[in-house]
Scaffold this motif. Sequence first.
Motif, PDB file in Angstrom:
ATOM      1  N   GLU A 128      44.867  18.563  23.567  1.00 25.87           N
ATOM      2  CA  GLU A 128      43.709  18.770  22.683  1.00 25.87           C
ATOM      3  C   GLU A 128      43.557  20.256  22.345  1.00 25.87           C
ATOM      4  O   GLU A 128      43.287  20.611  21.204  1.00 25.87           O
ATOM      5  N   ASN A 129      43.730  21.113  23.332  1.00 26.78           N
ATOM      6  CA  ASN A 129      43.609  22.557  23.087  1.00 26.78           C
ATOM      7  C   ASN A 129      44.777  23.091  22.284  1.00 26.78           C
ATOM      8  O   ASN A 129      44.599  23.956  21.426  1.00 26.78           O
ATOM      9  N   ASP A 130      45.972  22.592  22.564  1.00 30.73           N
ATOM     10  CA  ASP A 130      47.176  23.089  21.888  1.00 30.73           C
ATOM     11  C   ASP A 130      47.100  22.943  20.371  1.00 30.73           C
ATOM     12  O   ASP A 130      47.583  23.807  19.644  1.00 30.73           O
ATOM     13  N   ILE A 131      46.504  21.860  19.899  1.00 32.55           N
ATOM     14  CA  ILE A 131      46.495  21.617  18.446  1.00 32.55           C
ATOM     15  C   ILE A 131      45.655  22.651  17.692  1.00 32.55           C
ATOM     16  O   ILE A 131      45.784  22.780  16.480  1.00 32.55           O
ATOM     17  N   HIS A 132      44.841  23.405  18.402  1.00 35.47           N
ATOM     18  CA  HIS A 132      43.974  24.415  17.771  1.00 35.47           C
ATOM     19  C   HIS A 132      44.480  25.847  17.973  1.00 35.47           C
ATOM     20  O   HIS A 132      43.888  26.778  17.433  1.00 35.47           O
ATOM     21  N   TRP A 133      45.543  26.030  18.723  1.00 33.41           N
ATOM     22  CA  TRP A 133      46.050  27.369  19.048  1.00 33.41           C
ATOM     23  C   TRP A 133      46.594  28.077  17.808  1.00 33.41           C
ATOM     24  O   TRP A 133      47.277  27.473  16.987  1.00 33.41           O
ATOM     25  N   ILE A 134      46.273  29.358  17.688  1.00 37.31           N
ATOM     26  CA  ILE A 134      46.872  30.209  16.652  1.00 37.31           C
ATOM     27  C   ILE A 134      47.305  31.517  17.301  1.00 37.31           C
ATOM     28  O   ILE A 134      46.673  31.993  18.245  1.00 37.31           O
ATOM     29  N   VAL A 135      48.378  32.091  16.790  1.00 37.34           N
ATOM     30  CA  VAL A 135      48.889  33.343  17.335  1.00 37.34           C
ATOM     31  C   VAL A 135      48.072  34.535  16.819  1.00 37.34           C
ATOM     32  O   VAL A 135      47.913  35.525  17.523  1.00 37.34           O
ATOM     33  N   ASN A 136      47.548  34.431  15.601  1.00 42.94           N
ATOM     34  CA  ASN A 136      46.704  35.481  15.026  1.00 42.94           C
ATOM     35  C   ASN A 136      45.892  34.877  13.882  1.00 42.94           C
ATOM     36  O   ASN A 136      46.089  33.724  13.526  1.00 42.94           O
TER      37      ASN A 136
END
Length: 179
Positions: A31-39
């Motif tokens: 669930e958290n991974d789908i919202h991750w952004i590098v910048n």
Amino acid sequence: MSLGNEYLKVVQEGFKSVKSLGDKAISQLSENDIHWIVNKESNSVAVIVKHLSGNMVSRWSDFLTTDGEKPDRNRDQEFINTILSKHELITIWEIGWNRLFATLSDLGEQDLLKTVYIRGEAHTVLEAIERQMAHIAYHIGQIVYIGKQLKNEEWESLSIPKGKSEEYLQQILEKNSSK
């Protein structure tokens, strides 16, 4: 079988293959991974999926009769993350793919050289299909890349794992020789 019908069969299989890569990548994400952004300039998997679905629904709805950029599409809104859960992400993902596959299955070889429009620009149906394949594959590649970055050693390879090419080739050769 005619060349046009063979092309339509091959392209449907190609889209299924690209979708499968996306399905397998997304299945490995939390669930958290789908919202991750590098910048702030990058897109999360949730945003990429929202954009892909919006694009597919717009392009493949009334494909032969209306411009692929529908007046009710808000492309800029697709790049704002409003997806709350992985379940919602998968629902949105499937809406786009269902529209694409339903339209592709309705096409015949007689349609391939017809003219369709995308943002007012004329394309043959063949060109529009190829344009979509490139666009979708590009974004699926981004999803896979994000997944690999996040999962690192936990990532389950979607193709031949690194260092396993020879082993894979042997398995294929053995499989084919037993036929």
